[in-house]
Design a protein around this motif. Structure first.
Motif, PDB file in Angstrom:
ATOM      1  N   SER A  33       0.942  -1.101   0.045  1.00 15.33           N
ATOM      2  CA  SER A  33       0.020   0.029   0.061  1.00 15.33           C
ATOM      3  C   SER A  33       0.940   1.244  -0.111  1.00 15.33           C
ATOM      4  O   SER A  33       1.641   1.327   0.815  1.00 15.33           O
ATOM      5  CB  SER A  33      -0.899   0.155   1.082  1.00 15.33           C
ATOM      6  OG  SER A  33      -1.674  -1.063   1.153  1.00 15.33           O
ATOM      7  N   MET A  34       0.581   2.161  -0.824  1.00 14.16           N
ATOM      8  CA  MET A  34       1.275   3.331  -1.062  1.00 14.16           C
ATOM      9  C   MET A  34       0.263   4.574  -1.231  1.00 14.16           C
ATOM     10  O   MET A  34      -0.748   4.287  -1.998  1.00 14.16           O
ATOM     11  CB  MET A  34       2.537   3.315  -2.014  1.00 14.16           C
ATOM     12  CG  MET A  34       3.614   2.149  -1.831  1.00 14.16           C
ATOM     13  SD  MET A  34       4.920   2.332  -3.184  1.00 14.16           S
ATOM     14  CE  MET A  34       6.001   1.189  -2.287  1.00 14.16           C
ATOM     15  N   GLY A  35       0.675   5.520  -1.226  1.00 13.89           N
ATOM     16  CA  GLY A  35       0.164   6.996  -1.556  1.00 13.89           C
ATOM     17  C   GLY A  35       0.233   7.459  -2.918  1.00 13.89           C
ATOM     18  O   GLY A  35       1.324   7.209  -3.305  1.00 13.89           O
ATOM     19  N   ALA A  36      -0.889   7.887  -3.473  1.00 16.50           N
ATOM     20  CA  ALA A  36      -0.817   8.605  -4.818  1.00 16.50           C
ATOM     21  C   ALA A  36      -0.019   7.887  -5.722  1.00 16.50           C
ATOM     22  O   ALA A  36       0.014   6.570  -5.808  1.00 16.50           O
ATOM     23  CB  ALA A  36      -0.236   9.902  -4.276  1.00 16.50           C
ATOM     24  N   SER A  37       0.892   8.817  -6.304  1.00 21.11           N
ATOM     25  CA  SER A  37       1.611   8.066  -7.409  1.00 21.11           C
ATOM     26  C   SER A  37       3.074   7.705  -7.070  1.00 21.11           C
ATOM     27  O   SER A  37       3.761   7.492  -8.017  1.00 21.11           O
ATOM     28  CB  SER A  37       1.598   9.218  -8.696  1.00 21.11           C
ATOM     29  OG  SER A  37       2.370  10.129  -8.322  1.00 21.11           O
ATOM     30  N   VAL A  38       3.237   7.687  -5.763  1.00 19.53           N
ATOM     31  CA  VAL A  38       4.240   7.025  -5.134  1.00 19.53           C
ATOM     32  C   VAL A  38       4.856   5.808  -5.625  1.00 19.53           C
ATOM     33  O   VAL A  38       5.489   5.406  -6.222  1.00 19.53           O
ATOM     34  CB  VAL A  38       4.513   7.479  -3.651  1.00 19.53           C
ATOM     35  CG1 VAL A  38       5.684   6.676  -3.182  1.00 19.53           C
ATOM     36  CG2 VAL A  38       4.574   8.748  -3.110  1.00 19.53           C
TER      37      VAL A  38
END
Length: 347
Positions: free
Chosen positions: A255-260
């Motif tokens: 799980s990662m945020g946004a376009s990271v």
């Protein structure tokens, strides 16, 4: 243009050709006509159409012309500058801690950081390219863009939910589409101070705080059971959760945020990024798409169809699948049963 070690002045950009060649992963080599440094491009006999943005190279005037490196130098330079300026604005707001949050008509959040970063990007782009159109998440849309070949597609703060939740994983997107296809993209991570950039035919790179560039290359993992899967930290809704559980890929998901997570794919740290949302929009994908494609990956909707940008309806109704390319067909097959599981918000 074939001389290395000499700056090239193109509008606002002052670029050293050696840096461009290194960013594209090409090899410096003496030319046969006098020992001047040039670019080793190999056999160019298969070049059919010099007008294509194909990244090929061929002789011009006794030197070597590297296609893609020079077509969008100024575009990439201005986009990078705009993204860094916006990132500094976002960080200034982030440092204040608490942030006032408003809700837009589509129920997505917006903050003063989104709006201030947006104004900075638009001012930079309008000054440099007054004839281009702009499509931005935080600006009123205009039908004028539909009659314009060059359209900048901007998300001044991709990952507003992550910004509010203080996960540090949010980005600035500045992308350029020409005739509906992404040709330049910059994704800037303000907290990490890392800039990702690409121009069609010129490869993709990661730039650190010292200005050092590293070429990006996607992974080569093919077997579905070995895939490292990137998913949204804040918006993994029902369809995606079912997919991860029933395919067994949940144990290999990150799980990662946004376009990271998309930039992790471009670096080769993930093998695919899956979004089954029907609410993702052009500004969510334009800049990341060209970075991933130039790093060797593939980016389509969940039916395997390429995105065409600058559309009247900017929503991606059939989700998005980004991959290293090698596993793309397998991932498309796996997600098909989960596409109509109900709407989920974009990452």
């Amino acid at each position: 243009l074939a001389l290395l070690g000499h700056p090239i002045h193109l509008g606002l950009a002052v670029v050293n050709l050696a840096d461009l060649v290194n960013a594209a992963g090409l090899e410096e080599k003496p030319l046969a006509d006098g020992g001047l440094a040039g670019v080793d491009v190999g056999d160019d006999s298969n070049i059919a159409d010099p007008g294509d943005f194909c990244g090929s190279c061929h002789s011009r005037g006794g030197g070597v012309y590297v296609k893609g490196l020079f077509d969008h130098v100024r575009d990439l330079e201005v986009a990078s500058l705009a993204a860094r300026e916006a990132g500094a604005i976002v960080l200034a707001h982030y440092a204040r801690g608490s942030v006032a949050v408003e809700t837009k008509p589509d129920q997505s959040p917006v903050t003063a950081a989104d709006r201030a970063a947006n104004e900075a990007i638009l001012a930079r782009l309008r000054a440099a390219f007054p004839d281009d159109a702009i499509l931005s998440e935080e600006s009123p849309d205009s039908a004028h863009r539909l009659d314009t070949r060059r359209v900048w597609i901007v998300d001044p703060l991709d990952g507003t939910r992550d910004f509010i939740a203080r996960t540090d994983e949010f980005c600035v997107h500045v992308g350029l589409a020409i005739d509906g296809r992404p040709v330049v993209g910059v994704v800037f991570q303000p907290v990490a101070a890392i800039l990702y950039g690409a121009a069609v035919g010129a490869g993709a790179f990661q730039e650190d705080t010292q200005g050092r560039r590293t070429r990006l290359q996607t992974s080569a993992v093919v077997n579905p059971s070995d895939l490292r899967v990137g998913v949204s930290r804040t918006n993994a809704a029902h369809g995606l959760r079912r997919f991860l559980a029933e395919t067994g890929l949940g144990r290999r998901s990150v799980s990662m945020g946004a376009s990271v997570k998309l930039m992790a794919l471009a670096r080769g740290d993930l093998d695919t990024v899956i979004n089954l949302s029907s609410g993702e929009q052009e500004w969510d994908t334009c800049a990341p798409e060209i970075v991933i494609r130039e790093a060797g990956g593939v980016f389509t909707d969940a039916d395997g169809q390429p995105f065409v940008y600058n559309q009247p309806d900017v929503s991606h109704k059939r989700g998005s699948i980004a991959s290293n390319g090698a596993c793309h067909a397998s991932v498309l097959t796996l997600v098909q049963p989960y596409l109509d599981a109900g709407p989920e918000p974009p990452a």
